[in-house]
Design a protein around this motif. Structure first.
Motif, PDB file in Angstrom:
ATOM      1  N   UNK A   1      -5.554  37.047-158.043  1.00 10.50           N
ATOM      2  CA  UNK A   1      -4.981  35.946-158.834  1.00 10.50           C
ATOM      3  C   UNK A   1      -3.857  36.445-159.746  1.00 10.50           C
TER       4      UNK A   1
ATOM      5  N   UNK B   1      -0.226  34.752-160.225  1.00  7.82           N
ATOM      6  CA  UNK B   1       0.378  34.386-161.508  1.00  7.82           C
ATOM      7  C   UNK B   1       1.781  34.974-161.625  1.00  7.82           C
TER       8      UNK B   1
ATOM      9  N   UNK C   1      -3.863  26.278-156.509  1.00  6.50           N
ATOM     10  CA  UNK C   1      -5.189  25.681-156.341  1.00  6.50           C
ATOM     11  C   UNK C   1      -6.065  26.633-155.537  1.00  6.50           C
TER      12      UNK C   1
ATOM     13  N   UNK D   1      -2.883  15.428-161.234  1.00  2.00           N
ATOM     14  CA  UNK D   1      -2.726  16.859-161.055  1.00  2.00           C
ATOM     15  C   UNK D   1      -4.112  17.483-161.123  1.00  2.00           C
ATOM     16  N   UNK D   2      -4.405  18.354-160.183  1.00  2.85           N
ATOM     17  CA  UNK D   2      -5.721  18.992-160.154  1.00  2.85           C
ATOM     18  C   UNK D   2      -5.571  20.462-160.540  1.00  2.85           C
TER      19      UNK D   2
ATOM     20  N   UNK E   1      -7.490  23.842-161.086  1.00  2.00           N
ATOM     21  CA  UNK E   1      -8.754  24.527-160.838  1.00  2.00           C
ATOM     22  C   UNK E   1      -9.169  25.311-162.082  1.00  2.00           C
TER      23      UNK E   1
ATOM     24  N   UNK F   1     -10.913  27.942-162.437  1.00  3.14           N
ATOM     25  CA  UNK F   1     -10.837  29.401-162.331  1.00  3.14           C
ATOM     26  C   UNK F   1      -9.401  29.912-162.430  1.00  3.14           C
ATOM     27  N   UNK F   2      -8.452  29.004-162.306  1.00  2.00           N
ATOM     28  CA  UNK F   2      -7.047  29.415-162.254  1.00  2.00           C
ATOM     29  C   UNK F   2      -6.307  29.049-163.537  1.00  2.00           C
ATOM     30  N   UNK F   3      -6.566  27.876-164.055  1.00  2.00           N
ATOM     31  CA  UNK F   3      -5.902  27.409-165.265  1.00  2.00           C
ATOM     32  C   UNK F   3      -6.900  27.358-166.429  1.00  2.00           C
TER      33      UNK F   3
ATOM     34  N   UNK G   1     -12.441  21.204-160.876  1.00  2.00           N
ATOM     35  CA  UNK G   1     -11.084  20.902-161.327  1.00  2.00           C
ATOM     36  C   UNK G   1     -11.077  20.090-162.623  1.00  2.00           C
TER      37      UNK G   1
ATOM     38  N   UNK H   1       0.977  26.459-166.330  1.00  2.00           N
ATOM     39  CA  UNK H   1       1.009  27.773-165.686  1.00  2.00           C
ATOM     40  C   UNK H   1       1.564  28.818-166.643  1.00  2.00           C
TER      41      UNK H   1
ATOM     42  N   UNK I   1      -1.053  29.636-169.196  1.00  2.00           N
ATOM     43  CA  UNK I   1      -2.109  30.441-168.584  1.00  2.00           C
ATOM     44  C   UNK I   1      -1.649  31.876-168.416  1.00  2.00           C
TER      45      UNK I   1
END
Lengths: 163, 71
Positions: free
Chosen positions: A35, A39, A54, B4-5, B7, B9-11, B37, B62, B65
């Motif tokens: 990840x 990024x 996603x 907008x979705x 996730x 674990x990502x955001x 999400x 993003x 994050x």
């Protein structure tokens, strides 16, 4: 999720094109690209694209790239290629970072310790000088008296005449 | 309305909230959770405005994050 066609010349199962949105969605293997690499690569593209990451399923990531300016198919293909290259670069960089993390932290710590300057009188007073802390093959740390003191005479050696 | 979705674990939650706070003045924005999400719904006067705000919000989230990850 994206719908629609594939871009010519790109793997259909990895790259999807949404003509209505003007976007492309790239699917990558999470075990190959961590990840942190995503990024890094995504952040580089946010000046010219809108980026959304996603996780469609546990083992993969999807990256949706929507160019800020209208782009023809050829430009989209080029953008996908650039993103893939940048993603690889970021993944490799992350791998190097992980493998050398201990060395980097050690060197940084030593550099910071050196930048703190010479020890204060209180630090010296608290320091234990009694232990042998380092090797001194050239005898640099020895006092003059210790270094040049007379060696005990060898009882078995004969004295030179006329001396 | 445009969804907008993000996730989980990502955001980061804070990153999404921060982006919503910034763009709230430009559109009607609501946030809800759906499984893995956080879904951000963007409503605007026109579809073009909704799209623009939603996409800019995504980039901003993003960036926040990434900033949190680097720090």
């Amino acid at each position: 999720m994206s719908t629609g066609s594939a871009l010519e010349g790109l793997p259909k199962d990895l790259v999807a094109h949404d003509p209505a949105e003007g976007s492309v969605t790239i699917t990558v293997d999470a075990s190959v690209y961590p990840i942190e690499a995503l990024y890094g690569a995504a952040y580089i593209f946010i000046d010219r694209c809108y980026v959304l990451i996603d996780r469609p399923r546990g083992g993969s990531f999807s990256v949706s790239l929507t160019p800020k300016a209208t782009a023809a198919d050829e430009a989209l293909r080029a953008m996908v290629g650039e993103f893939a290259n940048e993603l690889l670069s970021q993944a490799w960089r992350q791998k190097i970072l992980e493998e050398n993390r201990v060395i980097l932290e050690t060197v940084t710590t030593q550099a910071l310790a050196g930048a703190m300057g010479p020890p204060s009188l209180d630090d010296l007073a608290a320091f234990d000088f009694s232990e042998e802390s380092f090797e001194d093959p050239l005898g640099i740390a020895m006092s003059w008296e210790d270094k040049y003191k007379k060696k005990p005479e060898d009882k078995g050696a004969s004295k030179p005449e006329g001396g | 309305m445009r969804d907008l979705r993000f996730h989980k674990d990502i955001y980061d939650a804070q990153a999404v909230a921060g982006a919503v706070e910034v763009y709230n003045r430009f559109a009607d924005i609501t946030v809800r959770e759906e499984g893995e999400h956080r879904v951000v719904s963007v409503g605007g006067k026109t579809p073009a405005r909704e799209r623009k705000v939603a996409l800019e919000l995504a980039n901003y989230a993003l960036g926040l994050t990434r900033k949190g990850a680097v720090a």
